[in-house]
Design a protein around this motif. Structure first.
Motif, PDB file in Angstrom:
ATOM      1  N   ARG A 133      39.359  46.014  32.603  1.00  0.00           N
ATOM      2  CA  ARG A 133      38.828  44.820  33.273  1.00  0.00           C
ATOM      3  C   ARG A 133      39.938  44.044  33.972  1.00  0.00           C
ATOM      4  O   ARG A 133      39.763  43.539  35.081  1.00  0.00           O
ATOM      5  N   ILE A 134      41.103  43.949  33.354  1.00  0.00           N
ATOM      6  CA  ILE A 134      42.255  43.292  33.981  1.00  0.00           C
ATOM      7  C   ILE A 134      42.642  44.041  35.255  1.00  0.00           C
ATOM      8  O   ILE A 134      42.963  43.418  36.279  1.00  0.00           O
ATOM      9  N   ILE A 135      42.591  45.360  35.218  1.00  0.00           N
ATOM     10  CA  ILE A 135      42.901  46.157  36.415  1.00  0.00           C
ATOM     11  C   ILE A 135      41.987  45.758  37.575  1.00  0.00           C
ATOM     12  O   ILE A 135      42.436  45.698  38.725  1.00  0.00           O
ATOM     13  N   ALA A 136      40.723  45.474  37.306  1.00  0.00           N
ATOM     14  CA  ALA A 136      39.797  45.062  38.375  1.00  0.00           C
ATOM     15  C   ALA A 136      40.314  43.814  39.087  1.00  0.00           C
ATOM     16  O   ALA A 136      40.215  43.712  40.319  1.00  0.00           O
ATOM     17  N   ASP A 137      40.892  42.875  38.342  1.00  0.00           N
ATOM     18  CA  ASP A 137      41.483  41.685  38.968  1.00  0.00           C
ATOM     19  C   ASP A 137      42.718  42.056  39.781  1.00  0.00           C
ATOM     20  O   ASP A 137      42.910  41.563  40.903  1.00  0.00           O
ATOM     21  N   SER A 156      37.642  39.441  39.518  1.00  0.00           N
ATOM     22  CA  SER A 156      36.345  40.107  39.494  1.00  0.00           C
ATOM     23  C   SER A 156      35.331  39.225  38.777  1.00  0.00           C
ATOM     24  O   SER A 156      35.686  38.453  37.884  1.00  0.00           O
ATOM     25  N   ASP A 157      34.070  39.355  39.150  1.00  0.00           N
ATOM     26  CA  ASP A 157      33.029  38.595  38.458  1.00  0.00           C
ATOM     27  C   ASP A 157      32.500  39.342  37.229  1.00  0.00           C
ATOM     28  O   ASP A 157      31.599  38.852  36.546  1.00  0.00           O
ATOM     29  N   LEU A 158      33.050  40.494  36.938  1.00  0.00           N
ATOM     30  CA  LEU A 158      32.668  41.221  35.722  1.00  0.00           C
ATOM     31  C   LEU A 158      33.164  40.457  34.495  1.00  0.00           C
ATOM     32  O   LEU A 158      34.255  39.887  34.519  1.00  0.00           O
ATOM     33  N   PRO A 159      32.395  40.453  33.417  1.00  0.00           N
ATOM     34  CA  PRO A 159      32.860  39.749  32.215  1.00  0.00           C
ATOM     35  C   PRO A 159      34.009  40.509  31.552  1.00  0.00           C
ATOM     36  O   PRO A 159      34.125  41.728  31.694  1.00  0.00           O
TER      37      PRO A 159
END
Length: 167
Positions: free
Chosen positions: A145-149, A9-12
């Motif tokens: 955030r890791i889940i998004a990846d 993901s491009d989210l920080p």
């Protein structure tokens, strides 16, 4: 061959603030970090699979390598969270040291892709359980955030399974 450009993901990734983490939180993180179904296992499994598939399926091998690199960044972030929380990031889950026996050594492309898809789905479910068990909101945000990846990896494996007729 589908041209995959995005593996994360491009989210920080959120900043960690671990001043108030409990020993229980550290314990919960260790299974995601280096338990049987963990980032350690994902890294080693994708690396192994990329090596054995390189000659016959170079595109798939490259995709597995790129996913492994993302998993390495997750591994590093979890290690940092464990260290900053006063823990020791040994390569072990809560119940035993990590072992290469956790890796799926199947050599068949379709079984590999289906196992990897299931592994990513299992990782997402495990991370959701981790979030529910954590008291530290900063680490919970990191796991989200890791889940998004991992969700991107699910979509990649679904596309590969479809493309190679592995349903």
């Amino acid at each position: 061959m589908t041209n995959f450009q995005i593996f994360a993901s491009d989210l920080p990734y959120p900043e960690l603030t671990v001043r108030s983490i409990s020993r229980r939180d550290v314990s919960v993180l260790t299974d995601d970090y280096a338990g049987r179904e963990s980032e350690t296992t994902a890294i080693m499994q994708y690396a192994y699979q990329s090596y054995i598939l390189k000659a016959k399926y170079p595109e798939v091998a490259k995709i597995l390598e790129r996913i492994a690199i993302v998993e390495m960044s997750h591994h590093e972030m979890l290690a940092k969270a464990i260290i900053e929380s006063g823990g020791d990031p040994v390569i072990a889950g809560r119940h035993c040291f990590w072992s290469g026996s956790a890796v799926n050594y199947d050599g068949d492309l379709c079984r590999i892709l289906n196992a990897d898809l299931q592994g990513e789905l299992n990782a997402i479910a495990a991370y959701k359980r981790t979030i529910a068990a954590l008291s530290n909101k900063s680490i919970a945000a990191l796991i989200e955030r890791i889940i998004a990846d991992e969700e991107i990896h699910v979509r990649i494996f679904e596309k590969l399974i479809e493309e190679y007729g592995c349903k």
